[in-house]
Design an enzyme around this catalytic site. Structure first.
Site, mmCIF file in Angstrom:
data_model
loop_
_atom_site.group_PDB
_atom_site.id
_atom_site.type_symbol
_atom_site.label_atom_id
_atom_site.label_comp_id
_atom_site.label_asym_id
_atom_site.label_seq_id
_atom_site.Cartn_x
_atom_site.Cartn_y
_atom_site.Cartn_z
ATOM 1 N N HIS A 142 -39.496 -12.776 -18.376
ATOM 2 C CA HIS A 142 -39.567 -14.235 -18.465
ATOM 3 C C HIS A 142 -39.110 -14.699 -19.852
ATOM 4 O O HIS A 142 -38.273 -15.609 -19.969
ATOM 5 C CB HIS A 142 -41.013 -14.657 -18.193
ATOM 6 N N GLU A 143 -39.631 -14.062 -20.903
ATOM 7 C CA GLU A 143 -39.278 -14.463 -22.267
ATOM 8 C C GLU A 143 -37.846 -14.092 -22.623
ATOM 9 O O GLU A 143 -37.156 -14.841 -23.335
ATOM 10 C CB GLU A 143 -40.264 -13.843 -23.269
ATOM 11 N N HIS A 146 -35.723 -16.769 -21.297
ATOM 12 C CA HIS A 146 -35.684 -17.901 -22.229
ATOM 13 C C HIS A 146 -34.633 -17.663 -23.318
ATOM 14 O O HIS A 146 -33.865 -18.558 -23.685
ATOM 15 C CB HIS A 146 -37.053 -18.098 -22.893
ATOM 16 N N GLU A 193 -39.496 -23.396 -17.522
ATOM 17 C CA GLU A 193 -40.449 -22.352 -17.169
ATOM 18 C C GLU A 193 -40.193 -21.819 -15.763
ATOM 19 O O GLU A 193 -40.357 -20.623 -15.500
ATOM 20 C CB GLU A 193 -41.874 -22.901 -17.277
#
Length: 373
Positions: A142-143, A146, A193
């Site tokens: 997930h990060e 980003h 997100e």
């Protein structure tokens, strides 16, 4: 597939076979609302240069020194299992430069990707202690998502402006101006997100692990007391339940948040995982990074508009149903609004009028005022 061999500086890849996505563009997993905003920003000539110049007051160097001095940097010697996950995530998403990762002492489960020139990933001890290996792998992915999307720049601006808004709260006009920007950034970040959740799934390639992680963030480390289907049913109830009052309250509840609600994230991710788009990505059919320069802003906005149109038409939320009916020209909207806002006014729905009551447009005189939001 991840095969354990060194590639672009990534090594010690876990033995489990996972599909790799060479040259993948972040457009592959970006939510339509998130993607359209980012494509438009990227197409503006010199935008990033101007944006960073205007952000010169940001204490980025201070942030880096703070984490370096007061957190634990992930490496082969420290939190080695997280270092393996980080390198694996970068390998799968073909992010050549592995961003530094820090573990920060904080009982609150959280993770973030910040930085203007180069992204930094920070995870809290609360999160590390809460999640198992596969759940944590989805968070690291997930990060990294980003970072690949360039979200860290805007996230850093959001953190700075949120802090600034608190400091100048005593200046009415100054605070209002800053909070207007913060509100806009939060709306974008909530969409980002959803994009990063998709990136986490592409890295972990285990939907159940992603679901478990979201459930734990919502309800703590009590998996034996929770159920994925029941958790997703909460999202269904949240969207469809109540009347127009609840729709307005949903908007008010989400405005101060930087993240969407966890049940909503879980439902959105499951829906995407079951889509044809996800299957095509897993089959190796996805946009490449070297094609980003040819991306059409108009096409991106069109896709975003189509997404919102489909969402409004299929949504079970009372307010979205009203919007859909307005677009479709439904004739009984006056009664629907009166029923929806019955708790806000003392006006009761009138009995159906017969043909002898006169022109139908006279019924609009006693409609309650529409809420400004």
């Amino acid at each position: 597939m991840s095969d354990g061999h060194e590639h672009n500086g990534h090594e010690h890849v876990p033995s489990r076979q996972r599909r790799r996505f060479p040259g993948i563009s972040s457009r592959t997993y970006e939510h339509p609302a998130d993607r359209s905003a980012l494509v438009a920003l990227r197409k503006l000539s010199g935008f990033d240069t101007v944006f960073k110049a205007l952000s010169g007051l940001l204490p980025e160097r201070s942030l880096r020194l703070l984490f370096l001095s007061d957190s634990v940097r992930v490496s082969d010697q420290q939190f080695a299992h997280l270092n393996v996950m980080l390198r694996d995530a970068c390998y799968i998403l073909d992010l050549e430069k592995v961003p530094p990762m820090y573990v920060n002492q904080d009982p609150q489960p959280n993770a973030m990707c910040i930085g203007l020139d180069e992204p930094i990933i920070v995870v809290t001890t609360g999160l590390v202690e809460l999640l198992d290996e596969e759940e944590m792998r989805a968070v690291v992915g997930h990060e990294v998502g980003h970072a690949l999307s360039g979200h860290s720049v805007y996230r850093t601006i959001l953190l700075f402006l949120t802090s600034l808004a608190v400091r100048v709260a005593w200046i009415p006009l100054g605070n209002l101006a800053i909070m207007a920007i913060v509100t806009g950034l939060r709306e974008w970040f909530r969409k980002s997100e959803l994009s990063a959740d998709r990136a986490g799934l592409l890295v972990g390639q285990d939907l159940q692990a992603s679901m478990r992680g979201l459930m734990k963030i919502a309800g703590g480390n009590h998996l034996h007391e929770m159920n994925v289907d029941a958790f997703l049913a909460q999202a269904e109830e949240y969207e469809a339940g109540g009347d127009l009052r609840d729709s307005v309250l949903k908007i008010l509840n989400v405005l101060p948040r930087s993240h969407p609600f966890t049940t909503v994230r879980a439902a959105e991710l499951k829906k995407w995982a079951e889509s044809r788009d996800y299957q095509r990505i897993m089959d190796g059919h996805y946009p490449r990074r070297d094609e980003d320069k040819d991306t059409s802003v108009r096409d991106s906005w069109r896709e975003s508009a189509n997404h919102y149109s489909t969402h409004v038409k299929s949504s079970k939320d009372p307010l979205m149903k009203l919007v859909s009916d307005l677009a479709g020209g439904a004739g009984d909207l006056g009664d629907r609004v009166r029923r929806g806002f019955g708790g806000f006014t003392n006006t009761s729905p009138e009995p159906p009028r017969g043909p002898e009551t006169g022109p139908s447009d006279s019924a609009g005189d006693d409609r309650p005022p529409r809420d400004g939001s």
